[in-house]
Every structure is written in structure tokens, then in C-alpha cells.
Design a protein around this motif. Structure first.
Motif: not given
Length: 410
Positions: A383-405
Motif C-alpha cells: 500500500m505504501m509503495e504502490r497503492i497510496f500514490p494512486v489511491m489518493f490522487r484526485g481526492y486530496l490536495p496536491t500538496h498533501v498527495w505529493e507527500v504521500l506519493a
């Protein structure tokens, strides 16, 4: 006695690296290289063995049926090639520390026989037959690393990793602050001191602790000789259970038996934290917080009260719509709405991974409770390496999503 395996035992020195600019084996790291420089007599013989010790506690009677914990201790020879040294048949079960209680600082007592053997294998060595060269030689062995999670790190090292001084590297130089409402020690905004001295975050007085800039340098990392000197100066307390100054000046609980090794003070990296444990804890906290799961999210009422006292983020403060109404926790921009959570979980149910990699991930999805149950450490790794970058993209603000990705890169 195996010719093929005898040849593999010198791979660390003679093996071919296809990527010379990357660390593909522990021998490529600075800790191994410095050990070779410090002990040239040992390193000249490529057949001498470097080992790692790995341990962790588990319940042999099931996850929740008993509080009994058993601690197996494995010895892993590191001379072998990268794809071979971590195979099951190359890990040797050396000790079994029985329960039912957590061993704590008494783990050093159980390790005494192992330490005695390591001292003998370092000083006298063992007469060994090499099938590859058809010769006898004196094989010597050295301890190089230990591998475990953070609690086991504490009992291996002798430093309590709980409370206000939990870092065995920074020691008393890095101390947390007890939160007024949460009651726990927090290390929020302690990370800026590790940034380059000209980094823009250091002069940012609004994004971290309110009205706070950071100009101090990071704590110095002590050498093995300096740590040994501190241990020699410890004075047992009157009750004999701890040392004088524990909890105020230091967090030393005991002196590990590994310090009896003649070369231990020369090791650069004697203890290592298993990345998988950290990855699970971080990924689990991210998922529970972004999904705002009750009783498991880090974004709870106490956290909102503490951030209101420490930070300048009024949009996250608790609000009271009417004088007689209850306080309401505004939804943070890192939390998904219920409709978004449903879309994400429905997408999650369509995922397909190869057998043995993540084939059971989607089975834990529960659309009624909006949760994913039954995830293991390796599942959180995926989830950390493969899913989170896709899972939250478009739902969270860009500055938050970039940190998770970007978190999946490490």
C-alpha cells in the motif's frame, strides 16, 4: 563442505556488481568498509564471516489467545550473495528466549552464551575445511549488525525508546514535549534542525510551530568509544534497578552484553531497524487518518486541541456553531468524505495482484464500516509503495498527495 556454497562465501569481496553506483550488498556500505579498514588482519581473509543477528517476539499460541511471548534469535551470515543470504536455509536459529514475560533488559542474560561464542570465534577462530580450495583454514567470525523493530532496538541497545528521550542516537540532545491534552510526548517540529542550515523551512515561522524559527544544528552522533565512556560512568541507583539520573539525564536501562565484544565500540552501525515494521506503522496511521476511522485516527479531538495551542492553523480548530451546541471538528483537507471513501474502496475491490504478492488485499474491504481489515505487514508495504500514490490522487490536495506519493520512494 559444499563446494558451491564455499565459493559463495567470498562473494562479498570477489562477486561482480552490475550496479557499482548502488549498494547491492552490505559490503558496499560504509559500516562494512570501515570495519575492514580497522581490522585489516580480519578482512584480508575473505572467508572470514560477518554475521547479523535478528530477533523479534511473537505469540506461539495465536494472536489473541495468550499473552505469552517467545523470542527466537537468528544468526545470518552476510558473506553470501544478496539473493542467497536471506534465504531460510541460511538463517540459523541460535537462541530461543522463552516467555511468558517480555524479556526487557534481561535479554542480555540469555545472550551470554552467544556472546561467549562470538568472542571465541573472533579471538581463536575455528579450524574449518574449505571444499572449494581443498584446504584447511582458521575461520574467524565477527558481529556486524542487529536487525529488529524499535522496541527490540531498545532492549538490545540498553536505551529506553519510550518517553521524552526515545532516540538512541541523539540521546538526551533530542527531547520531546508532553502535549497538554494528548498527554503523550510529541516530537513535532524537531525535524527542522536536521535540514541544511540555509533551508527555507528553518526560517518559516508559520507552517510549523507558530512564531518559531530554527537555527540550531542537529545533535552530534557519538562514537562507540564515547558511548562506552558514558556507560562506564553510570552509577547504579539505590534500589539497584536503574541508574542514577534515569529519566532526567539519560534513558540507559542496562549495559548490553554485546559490549563485551572486543571490537563492538568500532562498529559504525551495530543496530538496524527493520524497515517493514516502520512502514506498517506509518501506512496504518496514514490510512486510518485519511479515512478518519474513529478511535484509530491520529486526527482526534485531543490532537485538534493541541494543534490549536501550538500551531497557527485556525481552519483546523474546533468550532461551536451555537452557544449551546456541541463543538464540531471541521474536516481536514487530508480526510476523505464518505462518498470518496466509498469510491476508493470500490476501486480497491477491483485490484488484482500476483499470487504470493498481494492477492488477499481486496478481500478485507468492508463497505459497511468503510475499512480494510486483516492487513499484514507486507500488505502495508504494498500500500505504501504502490497503492497510496494512486489511491489518493484526485481526492486530496496536491500538496498533501505529493507527500504521500513521495513517501513510497523511501
Amino acid at each position: 563442505m559444499s563446494e558451491s556454497q564455499a565459493k559463495q562465501m567470498t562473494w562479498h569481496k570477489n562477486g561482480h556488481r552490475y550496479h557499482t553506483d548502488k549498494i547491492v550488498h552490505p559490503a558496499d556500505g560504509e559500516a562494512w568498509k570501515k570495519f575492514d579498514r580497522d581490522f585489516t588482519g580480519f578482512s584480508m581473509e575473505a572467508r572470514n564471516v560477518r554475521i547479523a543477528i535478528a530477533t523479534d517476539g511473537f505469540c506461539p499460541f495465536g494472536m489473541g489467545s495468550s499473552s505469552y511471548t517467545c523470542w527466537p534469535m537468528f544468526v545470518i551470515p552476510l558473506n553470501l550473495p544478496p539473493g542467497v543470504c536471506m534465504r531460510q536455509h541460511n538463517m540459523f536459529l541460535t537462541l530461543i528466549i522463552p516467555g511468558p514475560n517480555y524479556p526487557g533488559k534481561h535479554i542480555s542474560v540469555f545472550m551470554e552464551p552467544l556472546v561467549d561464542e562470538l568472542i571465541h570465534a573472533w579471538q581463536q577462530g575455528v579450524l574449518t575445511y574449505d571444499r572449494a580450495t581443498k584446504t584447511n583454514f582458521i575461520m574467524r567470525v565477527s558481529f556486524l549488525y542487529s536487525i529488529h523493530d524499535l522496541p527490540a532496538y531498545g532492549i538490545f541497545y540498553g536505551w529506553c525508546v519510550h518517553g521524552k528521550m526515545p532516540c538512541p542516537t541523539c540521546m538526551e540532545a533530542l527531547q520531546g514535549k508532553r502535549l497538554k491534552f494528548g498527554g503523550k510526548y510529541s516530537f513535532f517540529d524537531c525535524h527542522r534542525q536536521f535540514l541544511p542550515i540555509d533551508h527555507s523551512f528553518r526560517s518559516d515561522s508559520n507552517s510549523f510551530l507558530s512564531n518559531t524559527t530554527v537555527s540550531n544544528e542537529p545533535p552530534l552522533r557519538l562514537s562507540g568509544q564515547e558511548i562506552r565512556a558514558r556507560l562506564d560512568n553510570l552509577v547504579p541507583a539505590a534500589n539497584g534497578d536503574k541508574f542514577v539520573g534515569y529519566g532526567k539525564d539519560h534513558h540507559w536501562t542496562h549495559i548490553s552484553s554485546l559490549w563485551r565484544l572486543p571490537y563492538f565500540h568500532k562498529l559504525v552501525l551495530p543496530h538496524n531497524i527493520d524497515v517493514m515494521h516502520n512502514e506498517k506503522n506509518v501506512a496504518e496511521a496514514i490510512f486510518n487518518t485519511c479515512f478518519d476511522i474513529p478511535d484509530q485516527t491520529k486526527d482526534n479531538v485531543k490532537a485538534r486541541l493541541d494543534q490549536a495551542a501550538l500551531c497557527n492553523r485556525p481552519e483546523l480548530n474546533l468550532v461551536q456553531k451555537h452557544a449551546s451546541s456541541q463543538w464540531v471538528k471541521p474536516r481536514a483537507d487530508f480526510c476523505l468524505s464518505r462518498a470518496q471513501k466509498k469510491e476508493v474502496l470500490e476501486w480497491f475491490q477491483t485490484l488484482k495482484f500476483p499470487d504470493g504478492y498481494g492477492s488477499n488485499l481486496r478481500r478485507g474491504v468492508n463497505l459497511k464500516t468503510m475499512r480494510i481489515n486483516g492487513l499484514k505487514s507486507h500488505d502495508y508495504h504494498i500500500m505504501m509503495e504502490r497503492i497510496f500514490p494512486v489511491m489518493f490522487r484526485g481526492y486530496l490536495p496536491t500538496h498533501v498527495w505529493e507527500v504521500l506519493a513521495e513517501g513510497g520512494f523511501y
